[in-house]
Enzyme design. Structure first.
Site, PDB file in Angstrom:
ATOM      1  N   TYR A   1      25.799  43.381  52.046  1.00 29.17           N
ATOM      2  CA  TYR A   1      25.270  43.869  50.493  1.00 29.17           C
ATOM      3  C   TYR A   1      25.156  46.052  50.853  1.00 29.17           C
ATOM      4  O   TYR A   1      25.050  46.240  52.496  1.00 29.17           O
ATOM      5  CB  TYR A   1      23.947  43.609  50.170  1.00 29.17           C
ATOM      6  CG  TYR A   1      23.579  44.136  49.134  1.00 29.17           C
ATOM      7  CD1 TYR A   1      24.076  44.752  47.502  1.00 29.17           C
ATOM      8  CD2 TYR A   1      22.949  45.623  49.342  1.00 29.17           C
ATOM      9  CE1 TYR A   1      23.508  44.800  46.585  1.00 29.17           C
ATOM     10  CE2 TYR A   1      22.736  46.905  48.084  1.00 29.17           C
ATOM     11  CZ  TYR A   1      23.073  46.335  46.640  1.00 29.17           C
ATOM     12  OH  TYR A   1      22.696  47.391  45.882  1.00 29.17           O
TER      13      TYR A   1
ATOM     14  N   GLN B   1      20.934  41.792  40.986  1.00 25.65           N
ATOM     15  CA  GLN B   1      22.050  41.003  40.452  1.00 25.65           C
ATOM     16  C   GLN B   1      23.250  40.843  41.862  1.00 25.65           C
ATOM     17  O   GLN B   1      23.564  39.402  41.254  1.00 25.65           O
ATOM     18  CB  GLN B   1      22.167  41.070  38.853  1.00 25.65           C
ATOM     19  CG  GLN B   1      23.208  43.225  39.794  1.00 25.65           C
ATOM     20  CD  GLN B   1      21.683  44.242  39.108  1.00 25.65           C
ATOM     21  OE1 GLN B   1      21.320  43.972  39.316  1.00 25.65           O
ATOM     22  NE2 GLN B   1      22.361  45.370  38.630  1.00 25.65           N
TER      23      GLN B   1
ATOM     24  N   ASN C   1      17.283  48.459  48.572  1.00 23.06           N
ATOM     25  CA  ASN C   1      16.440  48.855  48.337  1.00 23.06           C
ATOM     26  C   ASN C   1      15.215  47.055  47.823  1.00 23.06           C
ATOM     27  O   ASN C   1      15.556  46.279  48.588  1.00 23.06           O
ATOM     28  CB  ASN C   1      16.378  49.530  46.952  1.00 23.06           C
ATOM     29  CG  ASN C   1      16.704  48.665  45.440  1.00 23.06           C
ATOM     30  OD1 ASN C   1      16.603  47.764  45.735  1.00 23.06           O
ATOM     31  ND2 ASN C   1      17.093  49.809  44.688  1.00 23.06           N
TER      32      ASN C   1
ATOM     33  N   SER D   1      13.491  52.401  57.035  1.00 21.49           N
ATOM     34  CA  SER D   1      13.808  52.838  58.538  1.00 21.49           C
ATOM     35  C   SER D   1      12.390  53.414  59.562  1.00 21.49           C
ATOM     36  O   SER D   1      11.539  54.072  58.421  1.00 21.49           O
ATOM     37  CB  SER D   1      15.220  53.834  58.975  1.00 21.49           C
ATOM     38  OG  SER D   1      15.695  53.616  60.273  1.00 21.49           O
TER      39      SER D   1
ATOM     40  N   GLN E   1      15.192  60.043  61.431  1.00 19.45           N
ATOM     41  CA  GLN E   1      14.820  59.221  60.834  1.00 19.45           C
ATOM     42  C   GLN E   1      14.167  59.231  59.698  1.00 19.45           C
ATOM     43  O   GLN E   1      14.126  58.502  58.232  1.00 19.45           O
ATOM     44  CB  GLN E   1      13.525  58.385  61.475  1.00 19.45           C
ATOM     45  CG  GLN E   1      13.816  56.924  61.414  1.00 19.45           C
ATOM     46  CD  GLN E   1      15.222  56.250  61.769  1.00 19.45           C
ATOM     47  OE1 GLN E   1      15.563  55.617  60.988  1.00 19.45           O
ATOM     48  NE2 GLN E   1      15.603  56.879  63.004  1.00 19.45           N
TER      49      GLN E   1
ATOM     50  N   HIS F   1      16.290  59.713  56.120  1.00 16.36           N
ATOM     51  CA  HIS F   1      16.487  58.226  55.361  1.00 16.36           C
ATOM     52  C   HIS F   1      16.081  58.736  53.782  1.00 16.36           C
ATOM     53  O   HIS F   1      16.724  58.148  53.012  1.00 16.36           O
ATOM     54  CB  HIS F   1      16.558  57.130  56.085  1.00 16.36           C
ATOM     55  CG  HIS F   1      17.734  57.033  56.908  1.00 16.36           C
ATOM     56  ND1 HIS F   1      19.251  57.059  56.764  1.00 16.36           N
ATOM     57  CD2 HIS F   1      17.564  56.571  58.321  1.00 16.36           C
ATOM     58  CE1 HIS F   1      19.522  56.375  57.979  1.00 16.36           C
ATOM     59  NE2 HIS F   1      18.596  56.604  58.560  1.00 16.36           N
TER      60      HIS F   1
ATOM     61  N   GLU G   1      11.349  49.573  64.915  1.00 14.10           N
ATOM     62  CA  GLU G   1      12.791  48.804  64.896  1.00 14.10           C
ATOM     63  C   GLU G   1      14.169  50.011  65.804  1.00 14.10           C
ATOM     64  O   GLU G   1      14.842  49.535  66.274  1.00 14.10           O
ATOM     65  CB  GLU G   1      13.377  49.605  63.810  1.00 14.10           C
ATOM     66  CG  GLU G   1      14.973  49.190  62.670  1.00 14.10           C
ATOM     67  CD  GLU G   1      14.936  50.547  61.508  1.00 14.10           C
ATOM     68  OE1 GLU G   1      16.075  49.798  61.505  1.00 14.10           O
ATOM     69  OE2 GLU G   1      14.426  51.059  61.127  1.00 14.10           O
ATOM     70  N   HIS G   2      13.396  51.420  65.735  1.00 13.46           N
ATOM     71  CA  HIS G   2      14.208  52.438  66.623  1.00 13.46           C
ATOM     72  C   HIS G   2      13.287  52.583  67.380  1.00 13.46           C
ATOM     73  O   HIS G   2      11.819  53.562  67.780  1.00 13.46           O
ATOM     74  CB  HIS G   2      14.782  53.596  66.002  1.00 13.46           C
ATOM     75  CG  HIS G   2      15.877  52.786  65.293  1.00 13.46           C
ATOM     76  ND1 HIS G   2      15.589  53.221  63.787  1.00 13.46           N
ATOM     77  CD2 HIS G   2      16.769  53.035  65.288  1.00 13.46           C
ATOM     78  CE1 HIS G   2      16.966  53.259  63.254  1.00 13.46           C
ATOM     79  NE2 HIS G   2      17.754  52.701  63.473  1.00 13.46           N
TER      80      HIS G   2
ATOM     81  N   ASP H   1      22.953  53.910  65.856  1.00 13.46           N
ATOM     82  CA  ASP H   1      23.311  54.281  64.210  1.00 13.46           C
ATOM     83  C   ASP H   1      25.161  53.726  64.102  1.00 13.46           C
ATOM     84  O   ASP H   1      25.288  53.470  62.284  1.00 13.46           O
ATOM     85  CB  ASP H   1      22.459  55.605  63.521  1.00 13.46           C
ATOM     86  CG  ASP H   1      22.060  55.332  63.417  1.00 13.46           C
ATOM     87  OD1 ASP H   1      20.890  54.414  63.087  1.00 13.46           O
ATOM     88  OD2 ASP H   1      21.271  56.529  62.330  1.00 13.46           O
TER      89      ASP H   1
ATOM     90  N   GLU I   1       6.124   5.041  64.908  1.00 17.12           N
ATOM     91  CA  GLU I   1       6.789   5.889  63.741  1.00 17.12           C
ATOM     92  C   GLU I   1       6.435   4.926  62.715  1.00 17.12           C
ATOM     93  O   GLU I   1       6.574   5.216  61.319  1.00 17.12           O
ATOM     94  CB  GLU I   1       7.265   7.060  63.987  1.00 17.12           C
ATOM     95  CG  GLU I   1       7.046   7.714  65.749  1.00 17.12           C
ATOM     96  CD  GLU I   1       7.806   9.006  65.048  1.00 17.12           C
ATOM     97  OE1 GLU I   1       9.392   8.887  64.851  1.00 17.12           O
ATOM     98  OE2 GLU I   1       8.118  10.169  65.555  1.00 17.12           O
TER      99      GLU I   1
ATOM    100  N   HIS J   1      15.131   1.902  62.002  1.00 20.38           N
ATOM    101  CA  HIS J   1      15.551   2.902  63.344  1.00 20.38           C
ATOM    102  C   HIS J   1      15.596   1.820  64.909  1.00 20.38           C
ATOM    103  O   HIS J   1      16.320   1.910  65.318  1.00 20.38           O
ATOM    104  CB  HIS J   1      14.195   4.062  63.367  1.00 20.38           C
ATOM    105  CG  HIS J   1      14.279   5.389  63.262  1.00 20.38           C
ATOM    106  ND1 HIS J   1      14.158   5.038  61.424  1.00 20.38           N
ATOM    107  CD2 HIS J   1      14.735   6.274  63.068  1.00 20.38           C
ATOM    108  CE1 HIS J   1      14.773   6.407  61.108  1.00 20.38           C
ATOM    109  NE2 HIS J   1      15.108   7.290  62.074  1.00 20.38           N
TER     110      HIS J   1
END
Length: 431
Positions: free
Chosen positions: A130, A192, A215, A238, A260, A263, A328-329, A362, A416, A421
């Site tokens: 995606y 979708q 998103n 981010s 940053q 973004h 994250e960074h 990046d 068990e 088994h």
């Protein structure tokens, strides 16, 4: 303006507020919408995909227009500059070289009594990528998702991405996809698109793993289809956290914070510094660099709501706060970053020294820029080759080896309450 506070203030609660910024009160409502989309696409296939593309993205498409054609792919090369094509190819080389070092190797081990144990890695059959397209085009995200799949040996890599006018996909995105080895591209986005990849439609194939950021609707869709397919992570907005001492250049630090913040209005930009003078200089540099900024409105929103400068008493204190935030960074703009890195436990990617802005990661340093956000770096890692691989255990016992462990297996199976088994072993050793 970027706020400055001292460590004596309630820093931890403020950092927690920023970390929790994706916990929208409307998430439950949005999740209900996403569930509706997923079920409709699962039942109706292309018809539902086209309906929601018209409703949410205001793009009227026919089923035969979902797939990007070969002529469009060829034409994309004529619409990008030679410099951009060269930059994409350089990024491809560096990203692929890094990820080839990370390919797990299958192995077998031959032990006593002819016991063979091992692990076998194989790629998934189909991967779905995606690629967001709402606020900007992201050829770098194409490369970061497609190249690890290619290196892993995934036979079929498909991509979905939304269109925003004229039913066209950005040519830079199309070129990046071709350079990275994507075989099929579909012009659809949102929940979708995730549903189509998870369940398959008449046009879009069902995949085994879905990767790539999006998103809140895309993120919720990935969360809800997990189990039907694998996913890379649940990516949030981010974020960058910079630890700086008196040796840092305030102009550089300001630029990295803004890199940053630009973004998204929900992006986070945080500076922890031992130098109160640097804090003030960075604050002023941010204001200067915002003048005439092409993305000023969104960037200012991010800085106002999720930007912060904290003056701390020591680098050790900064490292501890950073570990709690798990960014994250993480940039270490200090005199000796290699000494400080030993105190860092949680971060998606770590950038060392004043000559290593987060932007190199990046685009083309090599390591993946798809990273855990919102504190997930405490337990998660960057997207990589492993995302597209699964492993199977290999076990072989000789008759001698089985006889030696039969009694222990019998005891465990009986404990068990699983007599068959136990019998499956007894029948082999008592003959």
């Amino acid at each position: 303006m970027l706020r400055i506070i001292t460590q004596q203030a309630d820093v931890r609660s403020e950092l927690q507020r920023i970390c929790d910024r994706t916990q929208d009160e409307q998430v439950l409502h949005k999740e209900a919408t996403v569930r509706e989309v997923l079920q409709a696409v699962k039942r109706q296939g292309d018809k539902a995909v086209l309906h929601y593309t018209a409703e949410f993205d205001h793009q009227i498409l026919k089923a035969e227009e979902l797939k990007v054609t070969g002529s469009e792919l060829d034409a994309a090369y004529q619409q990008v500059s030679k410099d951009l094509l060269q930059a994409i190819r350089l990024a491809c080389q560096k990203i692929e070289a890094f990820h080839r070092q990370r390919v797990p190797k299958s192995w077998v081990q031959f032990g006593d009594d002819e016991v063979v144990l091992g692990k076998r890695y194989t790629p998934v059959d189909r991967a779905g990528l995606y690629i967001p397209g709402g606020r900007a085009c992201y050829p770098s995200t194409v490369l970061m998702n497609a190249i690890p799949a290619k290196v892993a040996g995934v036979p079929r890599v498909v991509m979905v991405t939304p269109v925003r006018g004229g039913k066209m996909v950005n040519p830079a995105v199309l070129v990046a996809a071709q350079e990275a080895g994507v075989q099929e591209i579909y012009r659809v986005g949102g929940a979708q698109a995730i549903a189509a990849l998870a369940y398959g439609t008449e046009t879009i194939p069902k995949v085994n793993v879905i990767t790539g950021p999006g998103n809140i609707y895309v993120t919720l869709a990935k969360k809800l289809v997990y189990g039907t397919v694998g996913i890379d992570s649940l990516a949030g907005p981010s974020e960058v956290l910079v630890i700086a001492d008196e040796t840092a250049n305030p102009v550089y630090v300001a630029a990295d914070l803004l890199a940053q913040a630009e973004h998204d209005p929900m992006a986070a930009a945080i500076l922890l510094t031992t130098d109160a003078g640097l804090a003030k200089k960075v604050q002023m540099a941010v204001e200067r660099q915002l003048v005439d900024h092409p993305r000023r409105i969104d960037t200012e929103k991010a800085i106002a709501h999720y930007g912060l400068i904290v003056v701390v008493e020591s680098l050790a204190a900064a490292a501890e706060l950073s570990n709690e935030f798990a960014p994250e960074h993480l940039e270490l703009e200090v005199a000796d970053p290699w000494a400080l890195i030993n105190q860092i436990r949680h971060a998606g990617a770590i950038f060392l020294g004043s000559s290593t802005p987060e932007a190199v990661g990046d685009y083309l340093a090599g390591p993946n820029h798809t990273l855990p956000t919102s504190g997930a770096a405490r337990y998660a890692s960057a997207l990589g080759v492993e995302t597209f691989l699964k492993h199977s255990s290999i076990i072989q016992y000789s008759q001698t080896a089985l006889e030696k462990v039969a009694s222990a297996i019998d005891i465990l199976a009986t404990t068990e309450g699983l007599p068959s088994h136990a019998d499956s072993v007894k029948l082999r050793v008592e003959d």
